[in-house]
Design a protein around this motif. Structure first.
Motif, short mmCIF file in Angstrom:
data_model
loop_
_atom_site.label_atom_id
_atom_site.label_comp_id
_atom_site.label_asym_id
_atom_site.label_seq_id
_atom_site.Cartn_x
_atom_site.Cartn_y
_atom_site.Cartn_z
N GLY C 173 38.30 -18.60 -9.51
CA GLY C 173 37.85 -20.62 -9.24
C GLY C 173 37.87 -21.17 -10.68
O GLY C 173 38.62 -22.12 -10.37
N GLN C 174 37.37 -20.23 -11.65
CA GLN C 174 37.51 -20.42 -13.13
C GLN C 174 38.43 -21.15 -13.14
O GLN C 174 39.86 -22.09 -14.71
CB GLN C 174 37.04 -19.54 -14.30
N ARG C 175 40.07 -20.16 -12.75
CA ARG C 175 41.17 -20.10 -13.03
C ARG C 175 41.38 -21.64 -12.66
O ARG C 175 42.68 -22.15 -13.35
CB ARG C 175 42.46 -19.12 -12.82
N LYS C 176 41.01 -21.71 -11.72
CA LYS C 176 41.06 -22.74 -10.66
C LYS C 176 41.50 -23.94 -11.97
O LYS C 176 42.72 -25.26 -11.95
CB LYS C 176 41.22 -23.23 -9.02
N LEU C 177 40.40 -24.07 -12.24
CA LEU C 177 39.46 -24.80 -13.07
C LEU C 177 40.87 -25.21 -14.04
O LEU C 177 40.99 -26.61 -15.01
CB LEU C 177 38.00 -25.00 -13.47
N LEU C 178 40.68 -24.26 -14.87
CA LEU C 178 41.48 -23.97 -16.24
C LEU C 178 43.09 -24.68 -15.72
O LEU C 178 43.73 -25.19 -17.00
CB LEU C 178 42.18 -22.52 -16.70
N GLU C 179 43.08 -24.40 -14.78
CA GLU C 179 44.61 -24.80 -14.65
C GLU C 179 44.66 -26.06 -14.23
O GLU C 179 46.14 -26.73 -14.54
CB GLU C 179 45.49 -24.03 -13.18
N MET C 180 44.24 -26.99 -13.81
CA MET C 180 43.87 -28.34 -13.29
C MET C 180 43.68 -28.74 -14.52
O MET C 180 43.96 -29.55 -14.89
CB MET C 180 42.86 -28.60 -12.63
N ALA C 181 42.50 -28.47 -15.44
CA ALA C 181 42.97 -29.01 -16.92
C ALA C 181 43.81 -29.25 -17.50
O ALA C 181 43.67 -29.91 -18.34
CB ALA C 181 41.56 -28.41 -16.97
N PRO C 196 44.54 -26.36 -4.14
CA PRO C 196 43.42 -26.59 -5.09
C PRO C 196 42.34 -25.12 -5.12
O PRO C 196 41.64 -25.37 -6.14
CB PRO C 196 43.50 -27.92 -5.63
N MET C 197 41.82 -25.19 -3.81
CA MET C 197 41.01 -24.69 -2.88
C MET C 197 41.02 -23.51 -2.81
O MET C 197 40.15 -22.41 -2.49
CB MET C 197 40.43 -25.97 -1.54
N ALA C 198 42.01 -22.69 -2.78
CA ALA C 198 42.51 -21.45 -1.69
C ALA C 198 41.61 -20.66 -3.36
O ALA C 198 41.96 -20.49 -4.69
CB ALA C 198 43.68 -21.38 -2.14
N GLY C 199 40.63 -19.52 -2.78
CA GLY C 199 40.46 -18.53 -3.40
C GLY C 199 39.38 -19.34 -4.20
O GLY C 199 38.82 -18.24 -4.90
N PRO C 202 32.21 -21.66 -2.96
CA PRO C 202 32.27 -22.61 -2.07
C PRO C 202 31.15 -23.53 -3.56
O PRO C 202 30.88 -24.82 -3.54
CB PRO C 202 31.22 -22.65 -1.17
N ALA C 203 30.60 -22.68 -4.58
CA ALA C 203 29.52 -23.43 -5.03
C ALA C 203 30.43 -24.68 -6.32
O ALA C 203 30.25 -25.72 -6.78
CB ALA C 203 29.04 -21.97 -6.28
N LEU C 204 31.86 -23.79 -6.65
CA LEU C 204 32.35 -24.84 -7.43
C LEU C 204 33.55 -26.07 -6.73
O LEU C 204 33.74 -26.90 -7.26
CB LEU C 204 33.70 -23.94 -7.74
#
Lengths: 387, 325, 281
Positions: C173-181, C196-199, C202-204
């Motif tokens: 999830g953090q990687r998804k955030l990093l990629e978006m940032a 963007p939600m794959a993998g 739920p908390a994130l």
């Protein structure tokens, strides 16, 4: 993402080759200013074969390895006009290609099932020849790091079979203790490729350490040669052709007709899908390794007989030709490797008609590069994957 | 034993060690920074050698020789990279290894005898003189501590100084570039090309720059090597490329001092292993002529073990291991 | 949602014209062998809005995405971004034009630190030129600006504490955030998010959704591919449904799912619309 034949790619390849060709011609022409006749230069190299014979020397015939032991008599060469020379070279090429195919099929199967470009595959070829020598020679042989020296001196057929069995076993050991473990650990393909380079370096030097740096011969007997039409061929060569052809057909039948063979092709096509449909992928891959290494060993032995001798580094020299053959046929396509090997064999042998024999491997590499530039998926490869 | 120790230390600073360090710095641009699989570094080195030696043999000045060497390697890099850098990584490996072998085959071919000296190559006395005349050291053997080298000829103190100065300069250049935004883009490409593409960088152009620069550094390595030995096409076969790979991975790919340290460790341990084996293993078990292949078996095994057990090398960051793809 | 709904006058039909389109695509066709992956006649994306691209597995969403971002080339077709044709344009140029994408399988640059990942996303760094790289004085200033911007974004995406860690050590999830940032570092006009939600745990999910809505409020146009219908309902202003390579329906999230054709397309493949696995195309 790759189109089957991108015009830009073709253009690029063409320009690269134009530049290379211009460079070579330029150097060659600068050359011929200094030395009058390139043909004489080329044939001077093959002086061992021509043995000062004016006819062969001028024509520049240098069936390099085959006839180097048995120099053609003047009468024979006088008969052979340029056409028969071409035929003889094409024939030699086909024979060479068949033997190369034995080795390349394995390389291709390994690539197909595991994705690994195995740089140590050349050493598997040498290993077969060296093992056969080890069992067959009447010279004392030893085992590295032990002071023992002994003579085994088995007949050649027995030595060859023992060598192939041992080589196959080494394939099993390799996959069991090295490649299988790496796959399980999820080591990347690039890293595996570098491991295979290390293995190649280790094996190559091990063979030199073990057997020695000299040229060795598997069989002492002098080959009886027959003249079939314009082509000269020896008994041992005929037998080698027969064995290579039978084995290649057997491999084809295995891949096409048997359950295991079909499973192998399935793994080659799509590993994940094959695993999902209940095929034991690891078992298949182990089988492929055993098969690939045994085939390579057989190829090495036949090549040693055909060439009337071999050396510890024969495989290292052949490796790039195998890559060329496999790439030409389409990476991972077993039949492609066969077709590619035949093409490479013929090109390598016929190129000696125009270029010096010391450039015969270079032509194969030129083909390899050309193919990679224009049609990376090979002549038989699919244009692109679906999805 | 004392002699062996001196031999080992001496090996640490010979021009060969420096030449391999240089070649590895070049490969570090390729593999360490960009992840390019150049399996033909020896080809770049050989081109450099030919360019340098032939220019000087034909009467050119040293600076021109170096420029010819660099330009040859850069053109070679452009030609190889142009069509292959858009393809998958292992295609570059196969093309570079094949092209490097082609350079060697062509170089040793009788057809080019007058130019390259075919398989005998170009002897040292045909091209080393201008360089040796520049030596500020006396034209005789000079002892420095326990080490005796000639002042000017072949493997001389003069060459040692020049070679290591070159290594130092290129290490600084590598440091500067790898810590710059330019180096950052290359590292990004090493990790994931498509990601970098999606961030608006021209991946192809960066890969090409890396290939050409690393190849040029390889050509310099060839020049240094040829000044210490001679131009011999068969000394630049595939094993040479593989040694460069081994010592780069040994020192640590993508690190600043990895290539230098790797080269020193590699050559010193080779001398050490050979010396110890000659001393301790009786001749009946391992004869003198078996020593060389024996030690090279160890090199191969080392390369395998490095990749499997310590892919980050001596100087690499341990944390990278956790997610080695 | 904004007060003046930009979709007020938009027809609820495939290929509907938008009030202020940022993307216009025409006759886009992509075939793999004999298989038609994408065959879109007309497609428009509204500026300053969140558009969702949904559809059952194998509908060609990801392929269409790749085409629009230059990562794949179609057999034929034409599409405009901000009025300029993007046909045959390289992915890098598409990104520089202001349309930045993320990937379904996250592409964090593992052996680089989080902050280096972020810096790489920035545009206009002269130090990325080989010759300028030798002279730090040419790029130090810009580097400081970039770093400041990166810190700001990392704070916002709650990754600031991780800035000196290797990206490979982050959770999925953090990687998804990093990629978006990272995608936002170049201040794009439009972001395209591929699942963007794959993998993502739920908390994130909630914070990711908030980030996307916040993007829209800052004037960024968003187009995203998603399986998760809850997410689509919650944040999207407009939904485009694809099936078998074609656009079969368009409309606001509430109405489009009632469309008979859409239901058939989904029911034909999956009874449950809450599909979280990755698409195969």
């Amino acid at each position: 993402m790759k189109r089957s034949l991108d015009t830009r790619v073709v253009l690029r390849a063409l320009v690269v080759f134009l530049v290379a060709a211009v460079a070579v011609t330029w150097v060659l022409s600068a050359q011929s200013a200094a030395t009058p006749d390139p043909v004489t230069v080329a044939s001077a190299v093959s002086a061992d074969a021509a043995a000062g014979d004016a006819v062969t020397g001028q024509a520049g015939t240098a069936e390099p390895s085959v006839s180097s032991e048995v120099a053609p008599t003047p009468e024979q060469t006088a008969v052979s006009d340029s056409q028969s020379r071409v035929l003889q070279n094409v024939f030699n090429g086909v024979v060479f290609g068949l033997m190369l195919a034995l080795a390349s099929v394995g390389l291709s199967l390994i690539y197909g099932t595991t994705g690994l470009s195995n740089f140590a595959h050349g050493e598997q070829v040498s290993l077969g020849a060296m093992l056969a020598y080890f069992f067959a020679t009447d010279q004392p042989v030893g085992i590295p790091l032990t002071p023992l020296k002994f003579v085994i001196g088995w007949p050649l057929w027995m030595a060859a079979i023992a060598a192939i069995i041992l080589a196959g076993a080494s394939g099993w050991v390799q996959d069991r203790f090295l490649w299988g473990k790496l796959r399980k650990r999820g080591v990347g393909i690039v890293q595996q490729m570098i491991v295979s380079i290390g293995l190649s370096l280790a094996l190559l030097n091990f063979l030199q350490w073990w057997i020695g740096p000299n040229r060795i011969r598997l069989s002492k007997s002098i080959e009886v040669r027959h003249q079939v039409g314009p082509i000269q061929v020896g008994n041992i060569t005929l037998m080698s052709i027969a064995i290579a052809a039978i084995v290649l057909i057997a491999v084809a039948i295995f891949l096409q007709r048997t359950r295991l063979g079909r499973a192998t092709r399935a793994v080659s096509d799509n590993r994940a899908l094959a695993a999902a449909s209940g095929i034991k992928v690891d078992f298949i891959i182990r089988l492929v390794w055993v098969m690939a290494v045994s085939l390579a060993a057989l190829g090495g032995i036949l090549m040693a007989l055909y060439d009337n001798g071999t050396k510890f580094d024969i495989g290292a020299k052949l490796l790039l030709l195998m890559f060329a053959a496999v790439t030409l046929g389409g990476l991972g396509q077993a039949y492609g490797a066969l077709a590619g090997s035949l093409v490479i064999g013929v090109v390598v042998e016929t190129s000696t008609l125009w270029l010096g024999p010391d450039l015969k491997y270079a032509t194969a590499l030129a083909i390899l590069i050309l193919v990679l530039l224009v049609r990376p998926q090979g002549i038989l490869g699919r244009a692109e994957r679906v999805g | 034993m004392g002699d062996l120790f001196i031999d080992v230390v001496r090996e640490a600073f010979t021009p060969t060690t420096a030449a391999f360090a240089l070649a590895a710095v070049g490969l570090n641009f390729h593999f360490g920074l960009t992840g390019l699989l150049n399996m033909g570094q020896a080809g770049f080195m050989l081109l450099g050698m030919y360019g340098f030696a032939i220019t000087i043999r034909e009467g050119g000045p040293i600076w021109l020789g170096v420029i010819v060497a660099l330009v040859l390697a850069m053109v070679f890099g452009l030609l190889l990279g142009w069509p292959t850098l858009k393809l998958r990584g292992d295609y570059l490996a196969i093309v570079t290894i094949a092209a490097a072998e082609m350079v060697r085959y062509l170089g040793r071919s009788q057809n080019f005898n007058a130019l390259t000296g075919a398989s005998t190559g170009i002897r040292g006395n045909e091209f080393k003189e201008p360089f040796e005349q520049l030596s500020p050291f006396p034209d005789r053997m000079v002892d420095v501590g326990p080490f005796a080298l000639h002042g000017a000829r072949s493997t001389s103190w003069w060459l040692v100084v020049v070679a290591w100065a070159l290594v130092a300069i290129l290490v600084v250049i590598f440091w500067r570039l790898s810590r710059s935004p330019w180096g950052r883009v290359l590292k990004g490409i090493r990790e994931d090309e498509d990601a970098v593409r999606s961030l608006g960088k021209n991946v192809y152009s960066y890969k090409m720059q890396a290939l050409v620069i690393g190849g040029a550094v390889g050509a310099l390595a060839g020049v240094v090597w040829s000044l210490g030995a001679s131009v011999q096409p068969d000394s630049m076969g595939r094993p040479t490329t593989f040694w460069v790979w081994t010592l780069l991975l040994l020192g640590g790919a993508a690190t600043i001092f990895g290539p230098v340290l790797g080269s020193i460790i590699f050559w010193c341990s080779l001398v050490l292993v050979k010396g110890l084996a000659a001393m301790w293993i009786p001749d009946s078990v391992l004869s003198q002529q078996q020593l060389e292949p024996f030690s090279l078996v160890l090199v191969g095994v080392t390369l395998m073990c490095l990749v499997i057990f310590r892919p980050q090398g001596v100087l690499g960051d341990k944390r990278e291991l956790a997610f080695n793809d | 949602m904004t007060d003046t709904n930009p979709f007020a006058n938009t027809l609820h039909e495939p290929g509907a014209a938008k009030e202020d389109p940022i993307i216009i695509a025409d006759h886009v066709l992509r075939r793999f062998g004999g298989l038609t992956a994408v065959d879109v006649d007309h497609f428009e994306v509204q500026r300053h809005a969140i558009t969702a691209l949904i559809g059952p597995n194998g509908a060609g969403k990801s392929t269409f995405f790749n085409l629009l971002t230059g990562f794949d080339k179609p057999q034929r077709g034409e599409w405009l971004f901000n009025g300029t044709s993007m046909k045959g344009i390289s992915p890098a140029k598409v990104a520089r034009a202001g349309k930045v994408r993320t990937f379904q399988l996250t592409k964090a640059l593992n052996r680089m630190t989080v902050i280096e990942n972020m810096r790489l996303g920035a545009a206009g760094q002269r130090g990325e030129n080989l010759f300028a790289a030798f002279l730090p004085s040419l790029w130090r200033q810009r580097e400081a600006e970039i770093t400041e911007k990166a810190h700001e974004l990392l704070h916002r995406f709650t990754l600031y504490e991780k800035k000196d860690d290797f990206a490979g050590s982050l959770s999925g999830g953090q990687r998804k955030l990093l990629e978006m940032a990272r995608a936002l570092m170049s201040e794009p006009e439009m972001v395209m998010l591929d699942e963007p939600m794959a993998g993502v745990n739920p908390a994130l999910t909630e914070s990711l959704l908030d980030h996307i809505v916040k993007l829209k409020n800052e004037g960024v146009s968003v187009l995203f591919v998603e399986h998760d219908m809850h997410m689509v309902r919650r944040i999207s202003d407009w939904v485009v449904v694809m099936a078998e390579g074609r656009i079969i329906a368009e409309g606001p999230p509430d109405t489009v799912m009632k469309n008979a054709e859409v239901q058939e397309a989904y029911l034909g493949v999956h009874h449950d619309t809450d599909l979280s696995e990755e698409s195969s195309s």
